[in-house]
Design a protein around this motif. Structure first.
Motif, PDB file in Angstrom:
ATOM      1  N   GLN A  63      51.252-109.660  93.333  1.00 20.14           N
ATOM      2  CA  GLN A  63      51.563-111.090  93.265  1.00 20.14           C
ATOM      3  C   GLN A  63      51.624-111.555  91.817  1.00 20.14           C
ATOM      4  O   GLN A  63      52.514-112.318  91.431  1.00 20.14           O
ATOM      5  CB  GLN A  63      50.512-111.885  94.040  1.00 20.14           C
ATOM      6  CG  GLN A  63      50.571-111.709  95.541  1.00 20.14           C
ATOM      7  CD  GLN A  63      49.339-112.254  96.240  1.00 20.14           C
ATOM      8  OE1 GLN A  63      48.387-112.704  95.599  1.00 20.14           O
ATOM      9  NE2 GLN A  63      49.345-112.222  97.559  1.00 20.14           N
ATOM     10  N   PHE A  64      50.684-111.088  91.016  1.00 20.44           N
ATOM     11  CA  PHE A  64      50.682-111.459  89.595  1.00 20.44           C
ATOM     12  C   PHE A  64      51.965-110.988  88.919  1.00 20.44           C
ATOM     13  O   PHE A  64      52.563-111.707  88.118  1.00 20.44           O
ATOM     14  CB  PHE A  64      49.468-110.850  88.891  1.00 20.44           C
ATOM     15  CG  PHE A  64      49.350-111.262  87.450  1.00 20.44           C
ATOM     16  CD1 PHE A  64      48.579-112.357  87.090  1.00 20.44           C
ATOM     17  CD2 PHE A  64      50.019-110.559  86.456  1.00 20.44           C
ATOM     18  CE1 PHE A  64      48.482-112.745  85.756  1.00 20.44           C
ATOM     19  CE2 PHE A  64      49.930-110.941  85.131  1.00 20.44           C
ATOM     20  CZ  PHE A  64      49.157-112.040  84.779  1.00 20.44           C
ATOM     21  N   GLN A  65      52.404-109.760  89.227  1.00 17.37           N
ATOM     22  CA  GLN A  65      53.606-109.222  88.599  1.00 17.37           C
ATOM     23  C   GLN A  65      54.847-110.027  88.962  1.00 17.37           C
ATOM     24  O   GLN A  65      55.722-110.269  88.118  1.00 17.37           O
ATOM     25  CB  GLN A  65      53.785-107.754  88.987  1.00 17.37           C
ATOM     26  CG  GLN A  65      52.742-106.840  88.378  1.00 17.37           C
ATOM     27  CD  GLN A  65      52.775-105.446  88.958  1.00 17.37           C
ATOM     28  OE1 GLN A  65      53.277-105.213  90.059  1.00 17.37           O
ATOM     29  NE2 GLN A  65      52.222-104.488  88.224  1.00 17.37           N
ATOM     30  N   VAL A  66      54.935-110.456  90.226  1.00 12.69           N
ATOM     31  CA  VAL A  66      56.066-111.301  90.639  1.00 12.69           C
ATOM     32  C   VAL A  66      56.033-112.619  89.887  1.00 12.69           C
ATOM     33  O   VAL A  66      57.047-113.073  89.327  1.00 12.69           O
ATOM     34  CB  VAL A  66      56.050-111.533  92.162  1.00 12.69           C
ATOM     35  CG1 VAL A  66      57.115-112.562  92.560  1.00 12.69           C
ATOM     36  CG2 VAL A  66      56.284-110.222  92.912  1.00 12.69           C
ATOM     37  N   LEU A  67      54.860-113.247  89.850  1.00 12.69           N
ATOM     38  CA  LEU A  67      54.732-114.525  89.157  1.00 12.69           C
ATOM     39  C   LEU A  67      55.017-114.372  87.667  1.00 12.69           C
ATOM     40  O   LEU A  67      55.697-115.215  87.063  1.00 12.69           O
ATOM     41  CB  LEU A  67      53.326-115.089  89.368  1.00 12.69           C
ATOM     42  CG  LEU A  67      53.043-116.431  88.679  1.00 12.69           C
ATOM     43  CD1 LEU A  67      53.982-117.513  89.201  1.00 12.69           C
ATOM     44  CD2 LEU A  67      51.584-116.840  88.877  1.00 12.69           C
ATOM     45  N   GLU A  68      54.521-113.303  87.081  1.00 18.68           N
ATOM     46  CA  GLU A  68      54.731-113.081  85.648  1.00 18.68           C
ATOM     47  C   GLU A  68      56.217-112.993  85.312  1.00 18.68           C
ATOM     48  O   GLU A  68      56.684-113.557  84.312  1.00 18.68           O
ATOM     49  CB  GLU A  68      54.014-111.799  85.219  1.00 18.68           C
ATOM     50  CG  GLU A  68      54.089-111.535  83.724  1.00 18.68           C
ATOM     51  CD  GLU A  68      53.380-110.252  83.340  1.00 18.68           C
ATOM     52  OE1 GLU A  68      53.115-110.069  82.141  1.00 18.68           O
ATOM     53  OE2 GLU A  68      53.109-109.428  84.231  1.00 18.68           O
ATOM     54  N   LEU A  69      56.979-112.310  86.157  1.00 19.64           N
ATOM     55  CA  LEU A  69      58.412-112.196  85.909  1.00 19.64           C
ATOM     56  C   LEU A  69      59.093-113.552  86.019  1.00 19.64           C
ATOM     57  O   LEU A  69      59.970-113.894  85.212  1.00 19.64           O
ATOM     58  CB  LEU A  69      59.043-111.202  86.891  1.00 19.64           C
ATOM     59  CG  LEU A  69      60.506-110.825  86.634  1.00 19.64           C
ATOM     60  CD1 LEU A  69      60.661-110.199  85.251  1.00 19.64           C
ATOM     61  CD2 LEU A  69      61.028-109.882  87.695  1.00 19.64           C
ATOM     62  N   LEU A  70      58.689-114.357  86.991  1.00 14.62           N
ATOM     63  CA  LEU A  70      59.261-115.695  87.132  1.00 14.62           C
ATOM     64  C   LEU A  70      58.913-116.564  85.918  1.00 14.62           C
ATOM     65  O   LEU A  70      59.766-117.285  85.392  1.00 14.62           O
ATOM     66  CB  LEU A  70      58.743-116.356  88.407  1.00 14.62           C
ATOM     67  CG  LEU A  70      59.205-115.737  89.733  1.00 14.62           C
ATOM     68  CD1 LEU A  70      58.473-116.387  90.899  1.00 14.62           C
ATOM     69  CD2 LEU A  70      60.709-115.883  89.911  1.00 14.62           C
ATOM     70  N   VAL A  71      57.668-116.484  85.463  1.00 14.07           N
ATOM     71  CA  VAL A  71      57.251-117.274  84.299  1.00 14.07           C
ATOM     72  C   VAL A  71      58.015-116.845  83.060  1.00 14.07           C
ATOM     73  O   VAL A  71      58.491-117.682  82.276  1.00 14.07           O
ATOM     74  CB  VAL A  71      55.728-117.139  84.076  1.00 14.07           C
ATOM     75  CG1 VAL A  71      55.320-117.744  82.733  1.00 14.07           C
ATOM     76  CG2 VAL A  71      54.961-117.813  85.207  1.00 14.07           C
ATOM     77  N   ARG A  72      58.147-115.529  82.860  1.00 13.72           N
ATOM     78  CA  ARG A  72      58.821-115.018  81.666  1.00 13.72           C
ATOM     79  C   ARG A  72      60.266-115.474  81.579  1.00 13.72           C
ATOM     80  O   ARG A  72      60.816-115.599  80.494  1.00 13.72           O
ATOM     81  CB  ARG A  72      58.791-113.487  81.659  1.00 13.72           C
ATOM     82  CG  ARG A  72      57.500-112.877  81.212  1.00 13.72           C
ATOM     83  CD  ARG A  72      57.713-111.565  80.464  1.00 13.72           C
ATOM     84  NE  ARG A  72      58.703-110.702  81.065  1.00 13.72           N
ATOM     85  CZ  ARG A  72      58.426-109.668  81.857  1.00 13.72           C
ATOM     86  NH1 ARG A  72      57.183-109.411  82.183  1.00 13.72           N
ATOM     87  NH2 ARG A  72      59.377-108.927  82.330  1.00 13.72           N
ATOM     88  N   ASN A  73      60.873-115.735  82.722  1.00 15.92           N
ATOM     89  CA  ASN A  73      62.285-116.119  82.723  1.00 15.92           C
ATOM     90  C   ASN A  73      62.491-117.616  82.516  1.00 15.92           C
ATOM     91  O   ASN A  73      63.627-118.089  82.577  1.00 15.92           O
ATOM     92  CB  ASN A  73      62.966-115.634  84.003  1.00 15.92           C
ATOM     93  CG  ASN A  73      63.381-114.173  83.906  1.00 15.92           C
ATOM     94  OD1 ASN A  73      64.477-113.854  83.482  1.00 15.92           O
ATOM     95  ND2 ASN A  73      62.470-113.284  84.262  1.00 15.92           N
ATOM     96  N   GLY A  74      61.421-118.337  82.315  1.00 17.45           N
ATOM     97  CA  GLY A  74      61.498-119.714  81.837  1.00 17.45           C
ATOM     98  C   GLY A  74      62.410-120.651  82.609  1.00 17.45           C
ATOM     99  O   GLY A  74      63.166-121.412  82.014  1.00 17.45           O
ATOM    100  N   GLY A  75      62.341-120.618  83.927  1.00 18.03           N
ATOM    101  CA  GLY A  75      63.152-121.522  84.731  1.00 18.03           C
ATOM    102  C   GLY A  75      64.499-120.962  85.134  1.00 18.03           C
ATOM    103  O   GLY A  75      65.204-121.563  85.948  1.00 18.03           O
ATOM    104  N   ALA A  76      64.881-119.805  84.568  1.00 18.82           N
ATOM    105  CA  ALA A  76      66.136-119.159  84.972  1.00 18.82           C
ATOM    106  C   ALA A  76      65.945-118.476  86.325  1.00 18.82           C
ATOM    107  O   ALA A  76      64.835-118.116  86.713  1.00 18.82           O
ATOM    108  CB  ALA A  76      66.565-118.137  83.932  1.00 18.82           C
ATOM    109  N   VAL A  77      67.040-118.308  87.036  1.00 19.92           N
ATOM    110  CA  VAL A  77      66.985-117.677  88.356  1.00 19.92           C
ATOM    111  C   VAL A  77      66.757-116.174  88.197  1.00 19.92           C
ATOM    112  O   VAL A  77      67.415-115.517  87.382  1.00 19.92           O
ATOM    113  CB  VAL A  77      68.282-117.942  89.141  1.00 19.92           C
ATOM    114  CG1 VAL A  77      68.271-117.174  90.467  1.00 19.92           C
ATOM    115  CG2 VAL A  77      68.457-119.429  89.391  1.00 19.92           C
ATOM    116  N   VAL A  78      65.825-115.641  88.984  1.00 17.01           N
ATOM    117  CA  VAL A  78      65.555-114.205  89.021  1.00 17.01           C
ATOM    118  C   VAL A  78      65.998-113.693  90.386  1.00 17.01           C
ATOM    119  O   VAL A  78      65.531-114.181  91.422  1.00 17.01           O
ATOM    120  CB  VAL A  78      64.067-113.905  88.804  1.00 17.01           C
ATOM    121  CG1 VAL A  78      63.822-112.394  88.819  1.00 17.01           C
ATOM    122  CG2 VAL A  78      63.582-114.511  87.498  1.00 17.01           C
TER     123      VAL A  78
END
Length: 228
Positions: free
Chosen positions: A154-169
């Motif tokens: 769960q942390f890894q999924v959230l981390e990727l979303l955060v790193r993309n700064g509002g961009a769609v993943v």
């Protein structure tokens, strides 16, 4: 790069050490869970290759104790246990990847390099989206002043979303970066983890910060105003 291989099969560890050293890695070896845990705690490693069925302490216990101590060195589980429940338990105790014996050395090497790339790509500083704060070093997540407990995946999924700064993943990007480039399971696993994340970081706080962009993927937004 320094690796720790923990496996009680001495023939296998010797083969892995030769192969990995030929690829430029420095390799230390332990043959039971007690020594493996001690070496992981006392040394500095870039990645741990960890068998599940070990004397002393099994791989689940070693992994869980390292994570409980705040050690987030990437861990590749290497085991003959191929069941879904075995893999689920490995990931829930903190493993980053899972490879079933017998395996190809080329595949193991690719998994090792993939985990090392992912670890190197993690931002060193805490990141925030609104009042949602994520610290990649300590693996702590907070919504305002309240701590949020997440599993490693769960942390890894959230981390990727955060790193993309509002961009769609996209779902494919999540599968490739968080699971592995050769993931062959059900791709709907992404939706399962998005639902779990929403239950952890949004629903208790009346938020909708994880948005589904139909046909494209997911993005994380600042939703401090709550549901609209």
């Amino acid at each position: 790069m320094k690796l720790l291989v923990v496996d009680d099969d001495r023939s296998l560890t010797a083969t892995l050490r030769r192969g990995l050293e030929a690829e430029g890695f420095t390799v230390d070896v332990a043959h039971d869970g007690v020594d493996g845990l001690w070496m992981a705690e006392e040394g500095t490693f870039d990645l741990v290759v960890l068998d599940l069925m070990l004397p002393g302490r099994n791989g689940y216990q070693v992994c869980a104790e390292l994570r409980a101590a705040g050690d987030w060195t990437p861990i590749l589980m290497l085991t003959a246990k191929s069941g879904d429940l075995d893999q689920t338990e490995a990931f829930e105790t903190g493993a980053d990847d899972y490879l079933v014996k017998p395996f190809s050395f080329a595949v193991l090497l690719a998994r090792v390099r993939n985990l090392l790339r992912r670890a190197a790509a993690r931002p060193p500083a805490p990141s925030s989206v609104g009042d949602l704060h994520l610290d990649p070093t300590t693996r702590e997540v907070r919504r305002g002043d309240r701590a949020v407990e997440l599993t490693t995946r769960q942390f890894q999924v959230l981390e990727l979303l955060v790193r993309n700064g509002g961009a769609v993943v996209s779902k494919d990007d999540l599968l490739s970066c968080v699971w592995s480039h050769d993931f062959d399971g059900d791709p709907n696993i992404v939706e399962v983890y998005i639902r779990r994340l929403r239950r952890a970081i949004d629903e208790p706080f009346g938020r909708r910060s994880i948005e589904t962009v139909r046909g494209a993927g997911y993005r994380l937004v600042d939703d401090r105003a709550g549901p609209r």
